[in-house]
Design a protein around this motif. Sequence first.
Motif, PDB file in Angstrom:
ATOM      1  N   GLY A   1       9.930  29.484  17.588  1.00 54.79           N
ATOM      2  CA  GLY A   1      10.862  30.827  17.335  1.00 54.79           C
ATOM      3  C   GLY A   1      12.249  30.678  18.000  1.00 54.79           C
ATOM      4  O   GLY A   1      12.845  31.716  18.803  1.00 54.79           O
ATOM      5  N   LYS A   2      12.769  30.513  17.064  1.00 56.32           N
ATOM      6  CA  LYS A   2      14.615  28.957  16.669  1.00 56.32           C
ATOM      7  C   LYS A   2      14.340  29.743  15.262  1.00 56.32           C
ATOM      8  O   LYS A   2      13.750  29.634  14.393  1.00 56.32           O
ATOM      9  CB  LYS A   2      14.210  28.314  17.351  1.00 56.32           C
ATOM     10  N   THR A   3      15.705  30.070  15.553  1.00 55.47           N
ATOM     11  CA  THR A   3      16.494  29.831  14.039  1.00 55.47           C
ATOM     12  C   THR A   3      16.048  28.769  12.800  1.00 55.47           C
ATOM     13  O   THR A   3      15.990  28.583  11.987  1.00 55.47           O
ATOM     14  CB  THR A   3      18.375  30.067  14.207  1.00 55.47           C
ATOM     15  N   GLY A   4      15.660  27.339  14.064  1.00 57.73           N
ATOM     16  CA  GLY A   4      15.670  26.648  13.387  1.00 57.73           C
ATOM     17  C   GLY A   4      14.242  25.942  12.328  1.00 57.73           C
ATOM     18  O   GLY A   4      14.087  25.389  11.265  1.00 57.73           O
ATOM     19  N   ALA A   5      13.349  27.091  12.573  1.00 58.62           N
ATOM     20  CA  ALA A   5      11.681  27.296  12.126  1.00 58.62           C
ATOM     21  C   ALA A   5      12.002  27.829  10.406  1.00 58.62           C
ATOM     22  O   ALA A   5      11.597  27.384  10.093  1.00 58.62           O
ATOM     23  CB  ALA A   5      10.995  28.072  12.525  1.00 58.62           C
ATOM     24  N   GLU A   6      13.125  28.621  10.421  1.00 60.51           N
ATOM     25  CA  GLU A   6      13.187  29.139   9.054  1.00 60.51           C
ATOM     26  C   GLU A   6      13.859  28.242   8.361  1.00 60.51           C
ATOM     27  O   GLU A   6      13.838  27.879   7.006  1.00 60.51           O
ATOM     28  CB  GLU A   6      13.729  30.693   9.278  1.00 60.51           C
ATOM     29  N   VAL A   7      14.899  27.386   8.391  1.00 60.03           N
ATOM     30  CA  VAL A   7      15.422  26.723   7.748  1.00 60.03           C
ATOM     31  C   VAL A   7      13.953  25.136   7.326  1.00 60.03           C
ATOM     32  O   VAL A   7      14.833  24.734   6.425  1.00 60.03           O
ATOM     33  CB  VAL A   7      16.698  25.440   8.767  1.00 60.03           C
ATOM     34  N   VAL A   8      13.442  24.699   8.693  1.00 58.16           N
ATOM     35  CA  VAL A   8      12.851  23.938   8.298  1.00 58.16           C
ATOM     36  C   VAL A   8      11.427  24.228   6.802  1.00 58.16           C
ATOM     37  O   VAL A   8      11.194  23.778   6.187  1.00 58.16           O
ATOM     38  CB  VAL A   8      11.626  23.195   9.762  1.00 58.16           C
ATOM     39  N   ARG A   9      10.914  25.624   7.752  1.00 61.89           N
ATOM     40  CA  ARG A   9      10.046  25.972   6.241  1.00 61.89           C
ATOM     41  C   ARG A   9      10.700  26.476   4.646  1.00 61.89           C
ATOM     42  O   ARG A   9       9.829  25.516   3.889  1.00 61.89           O
ATOM     43  CB  ARG A   9       9.450  27.134   6.486  1.00 61.89           C
ATOM     44  N   ARG A  10      12.494  27.051   5.149  1.00 58.96           N
ATOM     45  CA  ARG A  10      12.528  26.518   3.250  1.00 58.96           C
ATOM     46  C   ARG A  10      12.631  25.646   3.106  1.00 58.96           C
ATOM     47  O   ARG A  10      12.723  24.578   1.798  1.00 58.96           O
ATOM     48  CB  ARG A  10      14.346  27.010   3.763  1.00 58.96           C
ATOM     49  N   HIS A  11      13.140  24.132   4.026  1.00 58.93           N
ATOM     50  CA  HIS A  11      13.380  22.976   2.853  1.00 58.93           C
ATOM     51  C   HIS A  11      12.349  22.269   2.748  1.00 58.93           C
ATOM     52  O   HIS A  11      11.840  21.787   2.395  1.00 58.93           O
ATOM     53  CB  HIS A  11      14.109  22.102   3.770  1.00 58.93           C
ATOM     54  N   PHE A  12      11.191  23.119   4.001  1.00 58.23           N
ATOM     55  CA  PHE A  12       9.525  21.661   3.561  1.00 58.23           C
ATOM     56  C   PHE A  12       9.096  22.649   2.482  1.00 58.23           C
ATOM     57  O   PHE A  12       8.026  22.025   1.502  1.00 58.23           O
ATOM     58  CB  PHE A  12       8.703  22.130   4.391  1.00 58.23           C
ATOM     59  N   SER A  13       9.549  23.677   2.371  1.00 61.49           N
ATOM     60  CA  SER A  13       8.497  24.908   1.177  1.00 61.49           C
ATOM     61  C   SER A  13       9.588  24.105  -0.504  1.00 61.49           C
ATOM     62  O   SER A  13       8.640  24.755  -1.023  1.00 61.49           O
ATOM     63  CB  SER A  13       8.643  26.354   1.064  1.00 61.49           C
ATOM     64  N   ALA A  14      10.616  23.437  -0.299  1.00 60.25           N
ATOM     65  CA  ALA A  14      11.559  23.604  -1.539  1.00 60.25           C
ATOM     66  C   ALA A  14      10.759  22.918  -2.392  1.00 60.25           C
ATOM     67  O   ALA A  14      11.426  22.263  -3.516  1.00 60.25           O
ATOM     68  CB  ALA A  14      12.479  23.480  -0.855  1.00 60.25           C
ATOM     69  N   GLN A  15       9.823  21.388  -1.421  1.00 57.66           N
ATOM     70  CA  GLN A  15       9.605  21.046  -2.296  1.00 57.66           C
ATOM     71  C   GLN A  15       8.045  20.580  -2.541  1.00 57.66           C
ATOM     72  O   GLN A  15       7.620  19.852  -1.030  1.00 57.66           O
ATOM     73  CB  GLN A  15       9.753  19.461  -1.753  1.00 57.66           C
TER      74      GLN A  15
ATOM     75  N   ARG B   1       0.907  -1.178   0.238  1.00 63.37           N
ATOM     76  CA  ARG B   1      -0.161  -0.160   0.042  1.00 63.37           C
ATOM     77  C   ARG B   1       0.523   0.811   0.151  1.00 63.37           C
ATOM     78  O   ARG B   1       1.798   1.289   0.806  1.00 63.37           O
ATOM     79  CB  ARG B   1      -0.741   0.495   1.294  1.00 63.37           C
ATOM     80  N   ARG B   2       0.628   2.176  -0.583  1.00 65.99           N
ATOM     81  CA  ARG B   2       1.643   3.085  -0.876  1.00 65.99           C
ATOM     82  C   ARG B   2       0.869   4.322  -0.180  1.00 65.99           C
ATOM     83  O   ARG B   2      -0.240   4.824   0.282  1.00 65.99           O
ATOM     84  CB  ARG B   2       1.738   3.888  -2.241  1.00 65.99           C
ATOM     85  N   LEU B   3       1.567   4.277   0.242  1.00 63.76           N
ATOM     86  CA  LEU B   3       1.622   6.401   0.793  1.00 63.76           C
ATOM     87  C   LEU B   3       1.031   7.421  -0.435  1.00 63.76           C
ATOM     88  O   LEU B   3       1.214   7.450  -1.790  1.00 63.76           O
ATOM     89  CB  LEU B   3       2.621   7.167   1.362  1.00 63.76           C
ATOM     90  N   PRO B   4      -0.025   8.202  -0.247  1.00 64.14           N
ATOM     91  CA  PRO B   4      -0.259   9.530  -0.944  1.00 64.14           C
ATOM     92  C   PRO B   4       0.210  10.056  -1.770  1.00 64.14           C
ATOM     93  O   PRO B   4       1.999  10.015  -1.077  1.00 64.14           O
ATOM     94  CB  PRO B   4      -1.353  10.182   0.189  1.00 64.14           C
ATOM     95  N   ASP B   5       0.432  10.499  -3.075  1.00 64.62           N
ATOM     96  CA  ASP B   5       0.992  11.347  -3.575  1.00 64.62           C
ATOM     97  C   ASP B   5       1.634  12.650  -2.792  1.00 64.62           C
ATOM     98  O   ASP B   5       0.615  13.271  -2.219  1.00 64.62           O
ATOM     99  CB  ASP B   5       1.005  11.731  -5.112  1.00 64.62           C
ATOM    100  N   GLY B   6       2.095  13.117  -3.300  1.00 61.08           N
ATOM    101  CA  GLY B   6       2.885  14.733  -2.730  1.00 61.08           C
ATOM    102  C   GLY B   6       3.698  14.701  -1.363  1.00 61.08           C
ATOM    103  O   GLY B   6       4.258  13.406  -1.043  1.00 61.08           O
ATOM    104  N   PRO B   7       4.703  16.134  -1.036  1.00 60.81           N
ATOM    105  CA  PRO B   7       6.177  15.305  -0.319  1.00 60.81           C
ATOM    106  C   PRO B   7       5.157  14.809   1.286  1.00 60.81           C
ATOM    107  O   PRO B   7       4.392  15.115   2.235  1.00 60.81           O
ATOM    108  CB  PRO B   7       6.174  16.967   0.095  1.00 60.81           C
ATOM    109  N   PHE B   8       5.666  14.151   1.651  1.00 55.31           N
ATOM    110  CA  PHE B   8       6.178  13.869   3.990  1.00 55.31           C
ATOM    111  C   PHE B   8       6.653  14.842   3.966  1.00 55.31           C
ATOM    112  O   PHE B   8       8.203  14.376   5.024  1.00 55.31           O
ATOM    113  CB  PHE B   8       6.000  11.755   3.533  1.00 55.31           C
ATOM    114  N   HIS B   9       6.259  15.473   4.519  1.00 56.28           N
ATOM    115  CA  HIS B   9       6.888  16.446   5.709  1.00 56.28           C
ATOM    116  C   HIS B   9       6.430  16.534   6.604  1.00 56.28           C
ATOM    117  O   HIS B   9       5.057  17.799   6.526  1.00 56.28           O
ATOM    118  CB  HIS B   9       6.838  18.221   3.823  1.00 56.28           C
ATOM    119  N   ALA B  10       6.788  16.487   7.961  1.00 57.62           N
ATOM    120  CA  ALA B  10       5.939  15.807   8.657  1.00 57.62           C
ATOM    121  C   ALA B  10       6.408  16.907   9.901  1.00 57.62           C
ATOM    122  O   ALA B  10       7.774  16.481  10.270  1.00 57.62           O
ATOM    123  CB  ALA B  10       5.596  14.388   9.078  1.00 57.62           C
ATOM    124  N   MET B  11       5.586  16.638  11.277  1.00 55.56           N
ATOM    125  CA  MET B  11       5.532  17.683  12.139  1.00 55.56           C
ATOM    126  C   MET B  11       4.996  16.340  12.741  1.00 55.56           C
ATOM    127  O   MET B  11       3.820  16.363  13.378  1.00 55.56           O
ATOM    128  CB  MET B  11       5.993  19.144  12.626  1.00 55.56           C
TER     129      MET B  11
END
Length: 322
Positions: free
Chosen positions: A307-321, A9-19
């Motif tokens: 509220g940390k610098t890491g939030a922008e890092v995650v947003r950048r990577h998750f938004s890039a795909q 059984r396959r995952l739904p289409d689209g990126p798996f960018h999860a929290m």
Amino acid sequence: MTVPAAHHRRLPDGPFHAMTWGWVGERGSWTTDAARQSMVAMTEVAPTWVVLAYAALQDSAQSTTIYWQDSPDLVTDDEIREAAAHARELGLRVCLKPTVNVKDGTWRAYIGFFDQDVPGEPTWDEWFDEYEAYILHHAALAEEIGADLFCIGCEMVRADAREDRWRALAARVREVYSGPVTYNCDKYQEDRVTWWDAVDVISASGYYPTGTWPEHLARIAPVVESHGGEFLFIEAGCPSRDTSPARPNDWNMVGVPDQQAQADYLDEMLTATLGTPWVRGVALWDWPANLYPAEAGPSNDDYCMYGKTGAEVVRRHFSAQP
């Protein structure tokens, strides 16, 4: 025998960018205004999925009773329904991830019993009977709410060797849940689990030290190729402490708050994992239901990057795909 990829059984289409959200799932923690606001704030880092993670308790690593029915320490089915519905409103796909914790603080990886049954001693079958009832209940709930993925266990290192029981559990889950099924092995265990063909998706906790990602991805690649299905790092992350990139799995690591250390680790990890074709996606650890104020981010030394610098890092990577 490896199950051909076409039979998975396959995952739904689209990126798996999860929290991962809501851990540890204490009763009453998921249905407050603060919890709803926390999930809304989580969308600022651009996830496409949420992993709803919660834990039932047992007394010790050698206990065979799991307190999951009407336990004050565990979110109710209605709380899970409400959190999943809110996630849907926010456009997120949903994974349910029930697991177990030990009341005395022992890590669940050490839950275990004698290899051969001994009269008067707790046994693997007694424990698995309890665990199976717990997991099957939540698998049925996953089917009811239309969860997009269901995880049957997390980091059960000593239990991993009980291949027959895991195969039987996976088969029974498939009888009540129609979506893809995964198991979350611990770090360094991807090439040790012998029953990956019983699930649809291989998942692992990717808490690998900074600088070691290439070697671990190279080690895991043949496992994924043999399995023929999909692979997730369904847990990964790093506390915002100066010492944590060297041992990101250790939540008790002594260090001083350092949001740049976390940000650099997240950048390294997401670059390595999301840049690897056979890695279907990553679920970051973790985002609490009771979120601290954004201004407290720089002094917070836990995994959440709000509220940390890491939030922008995650947003950048998750938004890039897209």
